[in-house]
Enzyme design. Structure first.
Site, PDB file in Angstrom:
ATOM      1  N   ILE A  37       0.912   0.301  10.391  1.00 53.59           N
ATOM      2  CA  ILE A  37       0.546  -0.880   9.619  1.00 53.59           C
ATOM      3  C   ILE A  37       0.888  -0.520   8.176  1.00 53.59           C
ATOM      4  CG2 ILE A  37      -1.308  -2.402   8.849  1.00 53.59           C
ATOM      5  CD1 ILE A  37      -2.719  -1.930  11.446  1.00 53.59           C
ATOM      6  N   PRO A  38       1.974  -1.057   7.635  1.00 53.80           N
ATOM      7  CA  PRO A  38       2.576  -0.496   6.415  1.00 53.80           C
ATOM      8  C   PRO A  38       1.891  -0.918   5.117  1.00 53.80           C
ATOM      9  CG  PRO A  38       3.895  -2.319   7.199  1.00 53.80           C
ATOM     10  CD  PRO A  38       2.798  -2.134   8.217  1.00 53.80           C
ATOM     11  N   CYS A  39       0.655  -0.440   4.913  1.00 55.01           N
ATOM     12  CA  CYS A  39      -0.041  -0.749   3.667  1.00 55.01           C
ATOM     13  C   CYS A  39       0.632  -0.081   2.467  1.00 55.01           C
ATOM     14  CB  CYS A  39      -1.507  -0.340   3.752  1.00 55.01           C
ATOM     15  SG  CYS A  39      -1.795   1.380   4.211  1.00 55.01           S
ATOM     16  N   HIS A  40       1.511   0.897   2.727  1.00 57.34           N
ATOM     17  CA  HIS A  40       2.229   1.547   1.628  1.00 57.34           C
ATOM     18  C   HIS A  40       3.252   0.615   0.986  1.00 57.34           C
ATOM     19  CE1 HIS A  40       4.628   2.160   5.278  1.00 57.34           C
ATOM     20  NE2 HIS A  40       5.689   2.193   4.494  1.00 57.34           N
ATOM     21  N   ARG A  41       3.555  -0.522   1.611  1.00 55.99           N
ATOM     22  CA  ARG A  41       4.532  -1.470   1.057  1.00 55.99           C
ATOM     23  C   ARG A  41       3.902  -2.484   0.109  1.00 55.99           C
ATOM     24  NH1 ARG A  41       7.409  -2.399   6.958  1.00 55.99           N
ATOM     25  NH2 ARG A  41       8.077  -0.232   7.216  1.00 55.99           N
TER      26      ARG A  41
END
Length: 285
Positions: free
Chosen positions: A239-243
């Site tokens: 789940i790409p919360c880094h984006r």
């Protein structure tokens, strides 16, 4: 009456009478609005629909009863639900577990966990039979396992590699065919689930701001709440919360370190055009 007074009265009525499961028409009549107008105004002020707010009240009451060791049938009856089936559906939708699993603190669940290596360091991945429930980057195995234990105090934790774990390893190695999917087993509020679902729609190599994520979750005013939901993401990278970055263009903080976030974004920027391969089904959580 002002809009605030009408909504406040509706909230008070729902809190006082949730065990009778009042209808939309009943509460709207007390606010002197049509059901359609009341639903729209309630959503604006409370951030959720009247039905969802009623579900929260019912769930909180049922959880208290179950913690006091009431049976599932007793909890359903005392909450005003017509059957244990309705209570089961409520728990699965909002808590990602059955009432029985909640009552026993996850005692009915077997959670398998293992460690792996990624381009961004060592990670712990954990899964239930429904899918991946946790992925965290870690510098110490005991701390990561202790965090998992804290979230599922009565579940059986088994150090073992499952098929889901092997798929995660292939995902990081980019040995993942487009037809294959990773399934997630998440528990969170409906707003958190909406935010996490919105994160999955951000293509690799692209960025979004917190306000854009809040808008994508159909609550553009809840930027701070969106940030909190992003910070609570239990499944790192998949789940790409880094984006997600600040509106100023700064990368901002990251649960697993700002340096790791920068490395992830640089790694992805050099490898754009890869289709996301994680499926997200809130109803199955």
């Amino acid at each position: 009456m002002t809009d605030y007074q009408r909504i406040a009265a509706a909230l008070a009525h729902l809190r006082a009478n949730f065990q009778t499961q009042p209808s939309l028409e009943e509460v709207a009549e007390r606010a002197h609005w049509s059901p359609f107008h009341f639903q729209r105004k309630f959503q604006e002020w409370a951030g959720v629909s009247p039905k969802k707010f009623l579900q929260y009240l019912s769930l909180d009451h049922a959880k208290r009863l179950l913690r006091e060791q009431a049976s599932v049938a007793e909890a359903a009856h005392e909450t005003g639900l017509s059957s244990t089936g309705r209570l089961h559906d409520l728990f699965v939708t909002l808590e990602a577990m059955t009432p029985g699993e909640y009552r026993h603190g996850g005692a009915a669940l077997v959670i398998q966990y293992s460690f792996g290596e990624s381009p961004f360091g060592t990670y712990l991945v954990a899964s239930t039979p429904k899918g991946i429930c946790k992925l965290v980057f870690t510098d110490g195995a005991p701390a990561a396992v202790a965090e998992l234990r804290q979230e599922w105090p009565n579940a059986v934790l088994a150090a073992a590699t499952s098929g889901s774990h092997a798929r995660v390893a292939r995902f990081f190695a980019r040995d993942f065919p487009p037809s294959e999917r990773l399934h997630l087993h998440l528990k969170g509020t409906p707003f958190q689930l909406k935010i996490w679902e919105s994160l999955l729609r951000i293509p690799e190599g692209e960025l979004r701001t917190y306000s854009q994520l809040a808008a994508a979750a159909e609550n553009g005013a809840a930027v701070r709440a969106a940030g909190t939901a992003i910070g609570a993401n239990p499944v790192g990278y998949l789940i790409p919360c880094h984006r997600v970055i600040r509106g100023t263009g700064e990368f901002g903080q990251y649960r697993w370190g700002a340096h790791r976030k920068a490395v992830m974004l640089g790694w992805e920027a050099a490898r754009t055009g890869v289709e996301a391969a994680v499926s997200f089904t809130p109803e199955a959580a």
